[in-house]
Design a protein around this motif. Structure first.
Motif, mmCIF file in Angstrom:
data_model
loop_
_atom_site.group_PDB
_atom_site.id
_atom_site.type_symbol
_atom_site.label_atom_id
_atom_site.label_comp_id
_atom_site.label_asym_id
_atom_site.label_seq_id
_atom_site.Cartn_x
_atom_site.Cartn_y
_atom_site.Cartn_z
ATOM 1 N N ALA A 170 0.846 -1.189 0.000
ATOM 2 C CA ALA A 170 0.000 0.000 0.000
ATOM 3 C C ALA A 170 0.885 1.244 0.000
ATOM 4 O O ALA A 170 2.050 1.183 0.394
ATOM 5 C CB ALA A 170 -0.920 0.003 1.225
ATOM 6 N N ALA A 171 0.311 2.387 -0.449
ATOM 7 C CA ALA A 171 1.090 3.629 -0.521
ATOM 8 C C ALA A 171 0.229 4.834 -0.187
ATOM 9 O O ALA A 171 -0.973 4.863 -0.471
ATOM 10 C CB ALA A 171 1.705 3.800 -1.910
ATOM 11 N N VAL A 172 0.877 5.838 0.403
ATOM 12 C CA VAL A 172 0.240 7.124 0.708
ATOM 13 C C VAL A 172 1.030 8.232 0.025
ATOM 14 O O VAL A 172 2.260 8.305 0.161
ATOM 15 C CB VAL A 172 0.200 7.393 2.221
ATOM 16 C CG1 VAL A 172 -0.450 8.752 2.496
ATOM 17 C CG2 VAL A 172 -0.533 6.292 2.959
ATOM 18 N N ASN A 173 0.319 9.086 -0.687
ATOM 19 C CA ASN A 173 0.910 10.272 -1.320
ATOM 20 C C ASN A 173 0.382 11.498 -0.601
ATOM 21 O O ASN A 173 -0.801 11.823 -0.672
ATOM 22 C CB ASN A 173 0.533 10.311 -2.805
ATOM 23 C CG ASN A 173 1.140 11.508 -3.535
ATOM 24 O OD1 ASN A 173 1.630 12.446 -2.922
ATOM 25 N ND2 ASN A 173 1.081 11.469 -4.858
ATOM 26 N N LEU A 174 1.277 12.197 0.103
ATOM 27 C CA LEU A 174 0.919 13.408 0.843
ATOM 28 C C LEU A 174 1.242 14.635 -0.001
ATOM 29 O O LEU A 174 2.369 15.114 -0.041
ATOM 30 C CB LEU A 174 1.688 13.446 2.172
ATOM 31 C CG LEU A 174 1.426 12.272 3.133
ATOM 32 C CD1 LEU A 174 2.395 12.322 4.312
ATOM 33 C CD2 LEU A 174 -0.023 12.265 3.612
ATOM 34 N N ASP A 175 0.268 15.102 -0.749
ATOM 35 C CA ASP A 175 0.339 16.346 -1.521
ATOM 36 C C ASP A 175 1.467 16.350 -2.548
ATOM 37 O O ASP A 175 2.109 17.376 -2.762
ATOM 38 C CB ASP A 175 0.463 17.557 -0.594
ATOM 39 C CG ASP A 175 -0.106 18.816 -1.238
ATOM 40 O OD1 ASP A 175 -1.248 18.758 -1.707
ATOM 41 O OD2 ASP A 175 0.600 19.847 -1.281
ATOM 42 N N LEU A 187 -3.745 5.979 -0.905
ATOM 43 C CA LEU A 187 -4.396 7.141 -0.306
ATOM 44 C C LEU A 187 -3.731 8.395 -0.850
ATOM 45 O O LEU A 187 -2.512 8.564 -0.749
ATOM 46 C CB LEU A 187 -4.273 7.116 1.218
ATOM 47 C CG LEU A 187 -4.726 8.384 1.960
ATOM 48 C CD1 LEU A 187 -6.210 8.648 1.738
ATOM 49 C CD2 LEU A 187 -4.405 8.287 3.450
ATOM 50 N N LEU A 188 -4.525 9.286 -1.431
ATOM 51 C CA LEU A 188 -4.075 10.617 -1.821
ATOM 52 C C LEU A 188 -4.613 11.589 -0.785
ATOM 53 O O LEU A 188 -5.824 11.734 -0.628
ATOM 54 C CB LEU A 188 -4.601 10.988 -3.210
ATOM 55 C CG LEU A 188 -4.280 10.030 -4.367
ATOM 56 C CD1 LEU A 188 -4.898 10.539 -5.662
ATOM 57 C CD2 LEU A 188 -2.780 9.851 -4.516
ATOM 58 N N LEU A 189 -3.722 12.234 -0.060
ATOM 59 C CA LEU A 189 -4.117 13.197 0.970
ATOM 60 C C LEU A 189 -3.381 14.493 0.685
ATOM 61 O O LEU A 189 -2.149 14.558 0.788
ATOM 62 C CB LEU A 189 -3.757 12.671 2.359
ATOM 63 C CG LEU A 189 -4.065 13.572 3.556
ATOM 64 C CD1 LEU A 189 -5.553 13.895 3.641
ATOM 65 C CD2 LEU A 189 -3.587 12.926 4.856
ATOM 66 N N GLY A 190 -4.120 15.529 0.288
ATOM 67 C CA GLY A 190 -3.456 16.751 -0.166
ATOM 68 C C GLY A 190 -4.121 18.012 0.316
ATOM 69 O O GLY A 190 -5.006 18.009 1.171
ATOM 70 N N ALA A 191 -3.637 19.125 -0.241
ATOM 71 C CA ALA A 191 -4.207 20.443 -0.009
ATOM 72 C C ALA A 191 -4.710 20.965 -1.351
ATOM 73 O O ALA A 191 -4.098 20.702 -2.389
ATOM 74 C CB ALA A 191 -3.158 21.389 0.578
ATOM 75 N N GLN A 192 -5.800 21.669 -1.358
ATOM 76 C CA GLN A 192 -6.471 22.017 -2.601
ATOM 77 C C GLN A 192 -5.762 23.153 -3.328
ATOM 78 O O GLN A 192 -6.125 24.322 -3.212
ATOM 79 C CB GLN A 192 -7.935 22.375 -2.325
ATOM 80 C CG GLN A 192 -8.758 21.181 -1.900
ATOM 81 C CD GLN A 192 -10.228 21.528 -1.729
ATOM 82 O OE1 GLN A 192 -10.648 22.653 -1.938
ATOM 83 N NE2 GLN A 192 -11.016 20.544 -1.333
#
Length: 379
Positions: free
Chosen positions: A247-252, A269-274
């Motif tokens: 599994a992988a997480v991309n933080l912004d 999981l893509l977790l970012g700022a708009q």
């Protein structure tokens, strides 16, 4: 992204993380940053306390990949990496490990102040014996692995083995004996090449940590990769090319171009700022992610929300030293306490779900506990 900023050869990871987008030279940073003073109780400034129940140990590894020359500086010989480990320890000892060395702090801001920050980890503590799920962390371009300390310690306190990797010549990296290698790729970075090289760094580190004689007891069947900025794009690429990763997480982190057709059929999981360009970039790659996936965003956040930068900026008053547009791009309006809490909550919930089989309602619907996090896309 941070890598689009001006020249970075005379700036380094904390300047990038704390002074936003590599825009403030060292002299200005030195003038802006107040001294690191103990709190009113006499205790030093400390990384936010982990939320798990297990004591945390830490070790530093100096690794050499004998299978390949360094891609950014072939004259340096074989690829060398520095890695910080955090892990559940058998006992809690002296939690006085410095956040950063005096030498690296002085290089960054002209002062030793950041060396006054203390972590929550015991140096060289004996690891717990049982094999642990492994999470590997990768920082943003121009930034150090140490900017992910708060996340790494928290995961370790929850029972994970954690390894944060410095990608040599993509940021200042300190080696044993005080040798510091600067950024060789910052003038004209080829970000697609950076992603490919970081995936090789990840795979090499995984090989060392899952092999006999590893310094940690690692469950080789439960592995996740997590990265910030270009480290996040690299985490997804590693998930695509390395069968050991689950599994992988991309933080912004923007992807350099679109993901290849037939992208990873594993959890992402893509977790970012708009940010406008960032939203378009992720939208192009969304359909190429064919496994379990979520896209969540923090409208009040900024590019550095998912690192240690916000709480350090709050503690040292760095937001007040920057133009409003730089503050907005780096931090948004969200302050360090909430940035740290939501990053830890969503990353740990993700790895709990996909490495331990523990579901979380955080990925089913917006949470009243974290109203700052918005659902963008969900299959």
């Amino acid at each position: 992204m941070l890598w689009k900023s001006r020249k970075t050869t005379r700036r380094s990871f904390v300047a990038a993380a704390l002074l936003t987008a590599l825009a403030v030279p060292q002299a200005a940073a030195a003038a802006a940053a107040p001294a690191s003073e103990p709190s009113a109780s006499g205790t030093p400034v400390r990384v936010p306390a982990p939320t798990g129940k297990q004591p945390v140990g830490t070790k530093t590894l100096h690794l050499t990949d004998a299978s390949r020359p360094d891609p950014w500086k072939p004259a340096a010989g074989k690829r060398q990496l520095m890695v910080t480990l955090w892990y559940p320890a058998r006992h809690q000892g002296d939690r006085n490990t410095p956040f950063v060395s005096k030498e690296l702090s002085k290089l960054v801001i002209g002062k030793e102040d950041l060396a006054g920050i203390r972590t929550n980890s015991t140096l060289n503590a004996a690891p717990a014996r049982a094999p642990r799920p492994l999470v590997v962390l990768s920082p943003g371009f121009g930034m150090s692995r140490l900017t992910l300390t708060g996340l790494g310690e928290d995961l370790a306190s929850r029972g994970y083995a954690v390894a944060a990797v410095d990608h040599t010549y993509e940021a200042p990296v300190e080696f044993p004996g005080g040798r510091i290698e600067t950024c060789e790729t910052c003038e004209k970075p080829d970000m697609a090449a950076v992603v490919r090289n970081r995936a090789k760094d990840f795979s090499f580190v995984l090989g060392r940590l899952t092999a006999p004689g590893s310094p940690l007891a690692v469950d080789r069947d439960r592995i996740a990769v997590v990265g910030h900025s270009i480290g996040g794009a690299s985490a997804v690429e590693t998930l695509r090319v390395d069968k050991r990763v689950d599994a992988a997480v991309n933080l912004d982190g923007d992807f350099p171009g679109s993901l290849p057709a037939g992208g990873p059929n594993k959890p992402v999981l893509l977790l970012g700022a708009q940010r406008a360009g960032h939203m378009e970039n992720w939208d192009k790659s969304w359909q190429r992610l064919t496994g379990w996936k979520r896209w969540l965003d923090v409208p009040e956040g900024g590019h550095l929300t998912f690192t240690d930068a916000p709480w350090i900026a709050d503690r040292f008053g760095l937001r007040d030293q920057l133009p409003p547009d730089q503050v907005a791009g780096a931090y948004g309006t969200l302050h360090g306490t909430r940035s740290t809490a939501l990053t830890r909550a969503y990353v740990s919930a993700f790895v709990d779900r996909h490495l331990r089989g523990t579901p979380s309602p955080l990925f089913d619907r917006p949470s009243p506990a974290y109203p700052e996090v918005a659902f963008m896309k969900k299959p």
